[in-house]
Design a protein around this motif. Structure first.
Motif, PDB file in Angstrom:
ATOM      1  N   ILE A 126       4.403  22.178  37.629  1.00  0.00           N
ATOM      2  CA  ILE A 126       5.290  23.339  37.514  1.00  0.00           C
ATOM      3  C   ILE A 126       6.373  23.320  38.601  1.00  0.00           C
ATOM      4  O   ILE A 126       7.356  24.061  38.499  1.00  0.00           O
ATOM      5  N   GLN A 127       6.174  22.484  39.613  1.00  0.00           N
ATOM      6  CA  GLN A 127       7.199  22.340  40.642  1.00  0.00           C
ATOM      7  C   GLN A 127       8.239  21.290  40.252  1.00  0.00           C
ATOM      8  O   GLN A 127       9.294  21.190  40.880  1.00  0.00           O
ATOM      9  N   GLN A 128       7.937  20.511  39.218  1.00  0.00           N
ATOM     10  CA  GLN A 128       8.822  19.418  38.805  1.00  0.00           C
ATOM     11  C   GLN A 128       9.585  19.728  37.516  1.00  0.00           C
ATOM     12  O   GLN A 128      10.652  19.159  37.281  1.00  0.00           O
ATOM     13  N   TYR A 129       9.030  20.608  36.672  1.00  0.00           N
ATOM     14  CA  TYR A 129       9.634  20.876  35.373  1.00  0.00           C
ATOM     15  C   TYR A 129       9.706  22.388  35.136  1.00  0.00           C
ATOM     16  O   TYR A 129       8.808  23.134  35.563  1.00  0.00           O
ATOM     17  N   PRO A 130      10.771  22.821  34.439  1.00  0.00           N
ATOM     18  CA  PRO A 130      10.852  24.245  34.083  1.00  0.00           C
ATOM     19  C   PRO A 130       9.768  24.616  33.070  1.00  0.00           C
ATOM     20  O   PRO A 130       9.255  23.761  32.354  1.00  0.00           O
ATOM     21  N   LEU A 131       9.467  25.906  33.028  1.00  0.00           N
ATOM     22  CA  LEU A 131       8.367  26.368  32.172  1.00  0.00           C
ATOM     23  C   LEU A 131       8.624  26.138  30.684  1.00  0.00           C
ATOM     24  O   LEU A 131       7.680  26.073  29.894  1.00  0.00           O
ATOM     25  N   ASP A 132       9.894  26.035  30.298  1.00  0.00           N
ATOM     26  CA  ASP A 132      10.191  25.816  28.882  1.00  0.00           C
ATOM     27  C   ASP A 132      10.322  24.333  28.521  1.00  0.00           C
ATOM     28  O   ASP A 132      10.689  23.993  27.390  1.00  0.00           O
ATOM     29  N   HIS A 133      10.038  23.442  29.474  1.00  0.00           N
ATOM     30  CA  HIS A 133      10.105  21.996  29.203  1.00  0.00           C
ATOM     31  C   HIS A 133       8.911  21.589  28.329  1.00  0.00           C
ATOM     32  O   HIS A 133       7.817  22.159  28.425  1.00  0.00           O
ATOM     33  N   MET A 134       9.130  20.585  27.459  1.00  0.00           N
ATOM     34  CA  MET A 134       8.062  20.152  26.545  1.00  0.00           C
ATOM     35  C   MET A 134       6.831  19.646  27.298  1.00  0.00           C
ATOM     36  O   MET A 134       5.700  19.755  26.791  1.00  0.00           O
ATOM     37  N   ILE A 135       7.005  19.082  28.482  1.00  0.00           N
ATOM     38  CA  ILE A 135       5.870  18.593  29.265  1.00  0.00           C
ATOM     39  C   ILE A 135       4.938  19.742  29.624  1.00  0.00           C
ATOM     40  O   ILE A 135       3.714  19.583  29.651  1.00  0.00           O
ATOM     41  N   ILE A 136       5.523  20.913  29.872  1.00  0.00           N
ATOM     42  CA  ILE A 136       4.730  22.094  30.200  1.00  0.00           C
ATOM     43  C   ILE A 136       4.253  22.803  28.939  1.00  0.00           C
ATOM     44  O   ILE A 136       3.080  23.186  28.813  1.00  0.00           O
ATOM     45  N   LYS A 137       5.159  22.978  27.978  1.00  0.00           N
ATOM     46  CA  LYS A 137       4.844  23.762  26.791  1.00  0.00           C
ATOM     47  C   LYS A 137       3.929  23.047  25.804  1.00  0.00           C
ATOM     48  O   LYS A 137       3.031  23.658  25.226  1.00  0.00           O
ATOM     49  N   ASP A 138       4.142  21.736  25.610  1.00  0.00           N
ATOM     50  CA  ASP A 138       3.394  21.032  24.548  1.00  0.00           C
ATOM     51  C   ASP A 138       3.138  19.568  24.918  1.00  0.00           C
ATOM     52  O   ASP A 138       3.911  18.666  24.563  1.00  0.00           O
ATOM     53  N   PRO A 139       2.057  19.285  25.645  1.00  0.00           N
ATOM     54  CA  PRO A 139       1.726  17.903  26.018  1.00  0.00           C
ATOM     55  C   PRO A 139       1.544  16.972  24.816  1.00  0.00           C
ATOM     56  O   PRO A 139       1.718  15.754  24.950  1.00  0.00           O
TER      57      PRO A 139
END
Length: 526
Positions: A472-485
């Protein structure tokens, strides 16, 4: 009448009488000859006990065996005469006309089928001329001398026995057929002796070995009286988990049966690998390991296994399939490293004295590291644990003895958790599962959770929340890495690993994690 007149004028009464006797004798000779010629047709079919597969278009005539041998001969002669005069008058087999029990029937068949029957008869005679015991022993010897090549879900291996010759420089194993062996010459098999055959990337670095059955073989330059096992240290060697799952456990499964009397032969040798696992390898074999790849000698063995046996599940052994279990393997490791503890402590002993359990926190440096390890250790000490923080390294003696001295082991999913193999019985294993969706969960379950069940280790799992991941320190919360692995999974393993395994660290919420350690204490009371 004209023939009687000519006959009377040509011969006297005495000569006619003499001629009749001669004709009668001749007729007897003809009958005797016919009986001799057609004798094979008179043998009951059940005596031969032969089963011939006959095509639907085969023309045959079924003759009932109710009138004795002479009647059969007479009927056959009659049929031959009928066929010679009228090719159109033939009886074609109709399954509605075939008796339900053909054992009591003699069959006249086409020359092609007769040829097959003749060959089958000769084979039967040849086989029955040898005693059943001797024939069975001969077949058993032949089967043992033929390479037994096995392909399973995760591995391939070939077992050879007899006159076996190994030439390392050409990566060849020669099987010399015995005289009694029907093994065809020039048969060959190709094996990559590493136990992860479905992984193309891992197998690409593994050297191919050929197993050849031939009488044209090189002469022996060195003779050995013990079996040999050829295996590779390529693949994923360097990853602690794969070293055990792909090599160490398969080596145990393949070689334990020889009780130390086996020659280990390494192909694709990695220099540091032997010193790292030296204690295990010396326990497995009493002989110095042979580095074969550049060896130009021809080594002759009574038995050679190319490749390793392996159960398809990670860090596991199926006791129903093999002669050993994962418990047997853990006992073998304990003996190899002279580990003292068989069982974890019970916090309250028989004298009602309370003992402090020992907790090992496996640390990591490059990725999936605990960023607040001091906080975790302080909280654990407050619960009553003696705490050791250690990173799994190359010194197997050190890590094996430290792990074996502990009652609880915890760490983030990764190769270092393979060291649960050294835990004592009834110890507690806590796997911290990093953020990454169902793919990470699946790996955590199949790599360590399920295998630990068969090790008599009590398993606990702690799945971190997104807030505990450094992603969460590297990507915004709406980024696919966070939202949908799962979207990253579709990009391939390398893309997935580079994000969720290589770029992620863990800041454990100690308050949220505390109940997991408390549960571990409860289990140690039982």
């Amino acid at each position: 009448m004209i023939y009687n007149t000519i006959f009377a004028k040509s011969f006297s009464r005495y000569e006619q009488k003499k001629l009749r006797y001669g004709a009668f004798v001749g007729f007897l000779l003809i009958v005797l000859s016919l009986c001799t010629v057609f004798k094979p047709y008179l043998v009951p079919t059940h005596d031969l006990n032969l089963k011939l597969s006959i095509g639907a278009d085969t023309k045959m005539l079924m003759v009932n065996d109710t009138g004795g041998s002479l009647k059969i001969a007479k009927d056959i002669v009659t049929e031959i005469l009928v066929e010679s005069t009228s090719n159109s008058q033939r009886m074609i087999e109709d399954e509605r006309l075939v008796p339900k029990n053909p054992v009591n029937n003699a069959t006249r068949i086409s020359p092609e089928i007769a040829k097959v029957e003749d060959n089958a008869t000769r084979t039967l005679i040849n086989e029955t001329s040898i005693s059943p015991t001797k024939a069975e022993e001969t077949r058993k010897v032949e089967q043992e001398q033929q390479p037994q090549c096995v392909s399973e879900a995760r591995t391939e291996y070939c077992q050879t026995r007899g006159d076996i010759r190994v030439h390392g420089n050409s990566s060849s194993v020669y099987v010399v057929p015995q005289k009694t062996n029907s093994l065809a010459e020039n048969m060959s098999w190709i094996i990559r002796p590493y136990a992860r055959k479905t992984d193309a990337f891992a197998m690409s670095s593994v050297r191919k070995w050929s197993i050849k059955a031939s009488n044209q073989v090189p002469q022996c330059t060195k003779n050995h009286s013990i079996p040999a096992v050829i295996f590779s240290t390529a693949g994923y060697t360097g990853n602690h988990f794969h070293e055990f799952s792909d090599i160490i456990i398969p080596l145990f499964l393949t070689c334990k049966q020889f009780n130390g009397q086996v020659q280990l032969i390494i192909t694709d040798k990695i220099p540091w690998w032997i010193p790292k696992h030296q204690a295990f390898l010396k326990k497995l074999s009493k002989y110095e390991i042979m580095d074969i790849d550049k060896d130009d000698e021809v080594h002759c063995f009574p038995k050679v296994i190319v490749g390793l046996k392996r159960y398809h599940k990670e860090l596991s052994i199926d006791p129903q399939k093999y002669s050993y279990s994962i418990k047997d393997f853990r006992d073998f490791l304990r003996d190899s490293y002279s580990l003292k503890r068989v069982n974890a402590i019970k916090i309250r002993d028989i004298d009602n004295q309370i003992k402090k359990p020992k907790l090992l926190i496996l640390s990591r440096k490059r990725s999936r590291a605990f960023t607040n390890i001091n906080q975790i250790a302080k909280m654990a000490k407050g619960l009553g644990f003696k705490v050791i923080v250690m990173e799994a390294g190359q010194n197997m003696w050190s890590i094996a003895n430290v792990v074996n001295s502990c009652d609880v082991l915890m760490g983030v999913h990764g190769a270092g958790l393979t060291n649960i193999l050294f835990l004592p019985e009834n110890a507690i294993f806590i796997q911290v599962v990093p953020y990454g969706g169902t793919q990470v969960d699946w790996l955590a379950t199949n790599d360590f959770a399920k295998p630990s069940e068969d090790m008599n280790i009590k398993y606990l799992e702690y799945k971190i929340k997104l807030e505990e991941s450094t992603l969460i320190q590297q990507y915004p919360l709406d980024h696919m890495i966070i939202k949908d692995p799962s979207l990253i999974v579709k990009q391939g393993w390398e893309a997935f690993r580079s994000v969720y395994f290589d770029k992620q660290n863990v800041k454990l919420d100690v308050n949220r994690f505390r109940p997991t350690l408390q549960r571990a204490l409860e289990l140690l009371h039982q």
